[in-house]
Write a protein that holds these residues in place. Sequence first.
Motif, PDB file in Angstrom:
ATOM      1  N   GLU A 199      -8.020  16.582 -26.529  1.00  0.00           N
ATOM      2  CA  GLU A 199      -9.064  17.618 -26.502  1.00  0.00           C
ATOM      3  C   GLU A 199      -9.824  17.640 -27.828  1.00  0.00           C
ATOM      4  N   THR A 200      -9.065  17.575 -28.917  1.00  0.00           N
ATOM      5  CA  THR A 200      -9.689  17.587 -30.243  1.00  0.00           C
ATOM      6  C   THR A 200     -10.614  16.383 -30.393  1.00  0.00           C
ATOM      7  N   LEU A 201     -10.097  15.210 -30.000  1.00  0.00           N
ATOM      8  CA  LEU A 201     -10.886  13.979 -30.137  1.00  0.00           C
ATOM      9  C   LEU A 201     -12.158  14.016 -29.290  1.00  0.00           C
ATOM     10  N   SER A 202     -12.016  14.574 -28.073  1.00  0.00           N
ATOM     11  CA  SER A 202     -13.164  14.580 -27.163  1.00  0.00           C
ATOM     12  C   SER A 202     -14.205  15.614 -27.586  1.00  0.00           C
ATOM     13  N   CYS A 203     -13.805  16.619 -28.379  1.00  0.00           N
ATOM     14  CA  CYS A 203     -14.748  17.671 -28.777  1.00  0.00           C
ATOM     15  C   CYS A 203     -15.314  17.459 -30.184  1.00  0.00           C
ATOM     16  N   LEU A 204     -14.952  16.374 -30.830  1.00  0.00           N
ATOM     17  CA  LEU A 204     -15.492  16.100 -32.162  1.00  0.00           C
ATOM     18  C   LEU A 204     -16.970  15.740 -32.037  1.00  0.00           C
ATOM     19  N   PRO A 205     -17.779  16.095 -33.038  1.00  0.00           N
ATOM     20  CA  PRO A 205     -19.207  15.720 -32.957  1.00  0.00           C
ATOM     21  C   PRO A 205     -19.415  14.206 -32.860  1.00  0.00           C
ATOM     22  N   PHE A 206     -18.406  13.426 -33.247  1.00  0.00           N
ATOM     23  CA  PHE A 206     -18.490  11.964 -33.145  1.00  0.00           C
ATOM     24  C   PHE A 206     -18.779  11.532 -31.696  1.00  0.00           C
ATOM     25  N   GLY A 207     -18.278  12.320 -30.757  1.00  0.00           N
ATOM     26  CA  GLY A 207     -18.569  12.050 -29.349  1.00  0.00           C
ATOM     27  C   GLY A 207     -17.480  11.232 -28.671  1.00  0.00           C
ATOM     28  N   LEU A 208     -17.210  11.621 -27.417  1.00  0.00           N
ATOM     29  CA  LEU A 208     -16.133  10.948 -26.674  1.00  0.00           C
ATOM     30  C   LEU A 208     -16.477   9.478 -26.393  1.00  0.00           C
ATOM     31  N   LYS A 209     -17.752   9.237 -26.090  1.00  0.00           N
ATOM     32  CA  LYS A 209     -18.149   7.871 -25.739  1.00  0.00           C
ATOM     33  C   LYS A 209     -17.931   6.934 -26.929  1.00  0.00           C
ATOM     34  N   ARG A 210     -18.313   7.412 -28.118  1.00  0.00           N
ATOM     35  CA  ARG A 210     -18.145   6.565 -29.300  1.00  0.00           C
ATOM     36  C   ARG A 210     -16.667   6.427 -29.672  1.00  0.00           C
ATOM     37  N   TYR A 211     -15.901   7.465 -29.334  1.00  0.00           N
ATOM     38  CA  TYR A 211     -14.448   7.362 -29.555  1.00  0.00           C
ATOM     39  C   TYR A 211     -13.853   6.292 -28.637  1.00  0.00           C
ATOM     40  N   PHE A 212     -14.282   6.307 -27.371  1.00  0.00           N
ATOM     41  CA  PHE A 212     -13.824   5.270 -26.418  1.00  0.00           C
ATOM     42  C   PHE A 212     -14.133   3.871 -26.967  1.00  0.00           C
ATOM     43  N   LEU A 213     -15.391   3.708 -27.417  1.00  0.00           N
ATOM     44  CA  LEU A 213     -15.815   2.395 -27.934  1.00  0.00           C
ATOM     45  C   LEU A 213     -14.970   1.962 -29.125  1.00  0.00           C
ATOM     46  N   SER A 214     -14.724   2.911 -30.044  1.00  0.00           N
ATOM     47  CA  SER A 214     -13.948   2.593 -31.258  1.00  0.00           C
ATOM     48  C   SER A 214     -12.509   2.246 -30.901  1.00  0.00           C
ATOM     49  N   GLU A 215     -11.916   3.081 -30.044  1.00  0.00           N
ATOM     50  CA  GLU A 215     -10.505   2.894 -29.686  1.00  0.00           C
ATOM     51  C   GLU A 215     -10.312   1.551 -28.959  1.00  0.00           C
ATOM     52  N   ILE A 216     -11.201   1.269 -28.016  1.00  0.00           N
ATOM     53  CA  ILE A 216     -11.048   0.030 -27.237  1.00  0.00           C
ATOM     54  C   ILE A 216     -11.348  -1.194 -28.116  1.00  0.00           C
ATOM     55  N   THR A 217     -12.302  -1.066 -29.041  1.00  0.00           N
ATOM     56  CA  THR A 217     -12.559  -2.174 -29.973  1.00  0.00           C
ATOM     57  C   THR A 217     -11.293  -2.473 -30.765  1.00  0.00           C
ATOM     58  N   PHE A 218     -10.643  -1.406 -31.225  1.00  0.00           N
ATOM     59  CA  PHE A 218      -9.392  -1.597 -31.984  1.00  0.00           C
ATOM     60  C   PHE A 218      -8.349  -2.309 -31.111  1.00  0.00           C
ATOM     61  N   GLU A 219      -8.191  -1.816 -29.879  1.00  0.00           N
ATOM     62  CA  GLU A 219      -7.148  -2.373 -29.004  1.00  0.00           C
ATOM     63  C   GLU A 219      -7.424  -3.845 -28.677  1.00  0.00           C
ATOM     64  N   VAL A 220      -8.711  -4.194 -28.500  1.00  0.00           N
ATOM     65  CA  VAL A 220      -9.055  -5.591 -28.199  1.00  0.00           C
ATOM     66  C   VAL A 220      -8.689  -6.481 -29.383  1.00  0.00           C
ATOM     67  N   ILE A 221      -9.100  -6.060 -30.592  1.00  0.00           N
ATOM     68  CA  ILE A 221      -8.841  -6.892 -31.775  1.00  0.00           C
ATOM     69  C   ILE A 221      -7.339  -6.946 -32.078  1.00  0.00           C
ATOM     70  N   TYR A 222      -6.710  -5.767 -32.073  1.00  0.00           N
ATOM     71  CA  TYR A 222      -5.272  -5.726 -32.380  1.00  0.00           C
ATOM     72  C   TYR A 222      -4.467  -6.468 -31.305  1.00  0.00           C
ATOM     73  N   GLY A 223      -4.826  -6.219 -30.025  1.00  0.00           N
ATOM     74  CA  GLY A 223      -4.109  -6.857 -28.914  1.00  0.00           C
ATOM     75  C   GLY A 223      -4.183  -8.373 -29.000  1.00  0.00           C
ATOM     76  N   LEU A 224      -5.377  -8.877 -29.345  1.00  0.00           N
ATOM     77  CA  LEU A 224      -5.566 -10.326 -29.431  1.00  0.00           C
ATOM     78  C   LEU A 224      -4.749 -10.905 -30.591  1.00  0.00           C
ATOM     79  N   LEU A 225      -4.867 -10.264 -31.766  1.00  0.00           N
ATOM     80  CA  LEU A 225      -4.178 -10.790 -32.948  1.00  0.00           C
ATOM     81  C   LEU A 225      -2.662 -10.741 -32.789  1.00  0.00           C
ATOM     82  N   ILE A 226      -2.165  -9.596 -32.321  1.00  0.00           N
ATOM     83  CA  ILE A 226      -0.700  -9.443 -32.208  1.00  0.00           C
ATOM     84  C   ILE A 226      -0.145 -10.395 -31.132  1.00  0.00           C
ATOM     85  N   SER A 227      -0.933 -10.617 -30.072  1.00  0.00           N
ATOM     86  CA  SER A 227      -0.468 -11.533 -29.012  1.00  0.00           C
ATOM     87  C   SER A 227      -0.360 -12.944 -29.557  1.00  0.00           C
TER      88      SER A 227
END
Lengths: 295, 280
Positions: free
Chosen positions: A115-143
């Motif tokens: 709830e906190t993350l989705s209500c930040l002025p940063f915006g939920l959409k940009r949070y999704f983009l940031s989080e998934i970018t992290f997971e793609v890079i981290y997922g690829l490297l760790i794999s």
Amino acid sequence: MNFPQTPSNVTQQFANENDSVSFYSGLKAVFIRNFKILWQYKLTIIVGFINTLIAASLFYYIALLVPQNTIEQDGYIVSSISFIFAGAMLVDISTKILMKSMNSFTSEMRQGTFETLSCLPFGLKRYFLSEITFEVIYGLLISIVKYIPVFLIFPLFIGFNISWSSLLTILLLLICVLIFFFSLSLLAANFTILVKRGREISMVVVGLIHLLSGSLFPLDLFPEWLRVIAYFSPMTIAVRACRLCLFGNGAITSAIVWIAIIALLVSSALIIVLFNFTYKKIYNRIREKGTVHEF
Amino acid sequence: MISTFKSSDKNSNSISRIYAIAAARVKMSLSYKSSYLITLFLNLVTITMYFFFSKLNPDMEIFGISASYFEFVFIGLALQFIVGTSLATVNGSIYNEIISGTWSSLLLHFNFAEYAIGTTLAGTFLASFSIFISLGVSYAFFGFSLSVSGIQIALICLLFLLILLSHMVISMLFAAFTIFYQKNSGIVPLLYQLTKTFSGIVFPIALLSGFPTVLSRTIPLTYGLEALHNVILSENIQWEVIQRNCLVLIGFIFCIGVLSFFFVSKSIKHSKKHNKVDWY
């Protein structure tokens, strides 16, 4: 700062991402936060190494069951171990990205931090983009790191040569696969906040991708109707194209390869359009219903 | 209030308390319909994947198994659904009770053994649907056919019970850790992965050599599955194999069972003494 007066003003302010930090700063913050969280779970990373090794052992021994230890597809004959590992590894690495993204959103919801993350002025959409970018890079490297012991222990790709053009084509295919899973994760994130079942959604998608991509066997073993269905999954043709590049000297000029690249890019574009189309509706709906972090 | 609860408990016996726990667990699990249905669906996907792999015609005769690969793998996968449940249930349920703050209340009304048996029975009951649905699908669409005699059914039931108990006691042992530290060790999924790979579920353990062979012999399912394959797939039942494997499983259940009860009682005493039964 202008304080919103009505609920719709609040929604509008968050949707417009007023008074927010830049996307780059937000992305950096998400990366730093996630690395700090991951560092707390050092044991999980070690267990991940062992799990990858055990899963690889399973594929290795299954491959030994194939008669003459060879498999034929698209005009090439290759060792069953190499064939199964090439398919299973590509599907495993890419689907883990989707699983990790969905699990991170589900965890936020479960812990009440979403709830906190989705209500930040940063915006939920940009949070999704940031989080998934992290997971793609981290997922690829760790794999990649997790598969290093597997390459050292098992004779996976012994005695096979690959040309530079095939190698570059594989890299291009991998980038397309990553783009596809990035967009798929975005869309799945949308539905996760609506139905609150991120883990279940990703499990179904991953299960179907594993079955339909033919990671353990050539697609010729499917009946005709199932083969038609299988090609609706861009990963099916991506796995086939990757194998062709690895074992059959396939390059960008091979029909299977460029069809795979187009299929991955077109489906990624369609998924992003669908994400954009559904995002605002879903966001407004969960805010109106007050179900932001219900689990 | 506590004495009221205690007096009501005296009116019930262990079996009714186990039944109460099992019924509550089944109801609770079924309230998460989507999760349950997805598990059923994924189990079917797994069976389907190995059905298509079996079309590569792996030769099982060279491993001394007079059956098709799909018949061989079906038995292993069916057991995998049950073993996964019995391995995860006790430990996972206690972890959830601790998080939800209901563990202290449960300790007041039930003893640990009743709780372990009740939750495992509920998990097994629900997981068994996967087997029956997979069996139905395999008979209807995959040309799977297997006929068993009365004596084979009795042996299957006995082995099934031993396999179930041997994994339940492992889960109980990990539950001791969970109760003591009030967090999940994360070892159970790793153990499940080891069991899936090295107990002969999807390939015969005759393929293993060196350290993996030793590893496979430390996993109870290896013995259970070896005996089950012998009962279901062999033309003549080798009684000495079944007898030996049953004894290994009984010994395993006894040793790990005693250890787990010892550690669990120590953990419960520790959590009560430090007043953090369901603190999280």
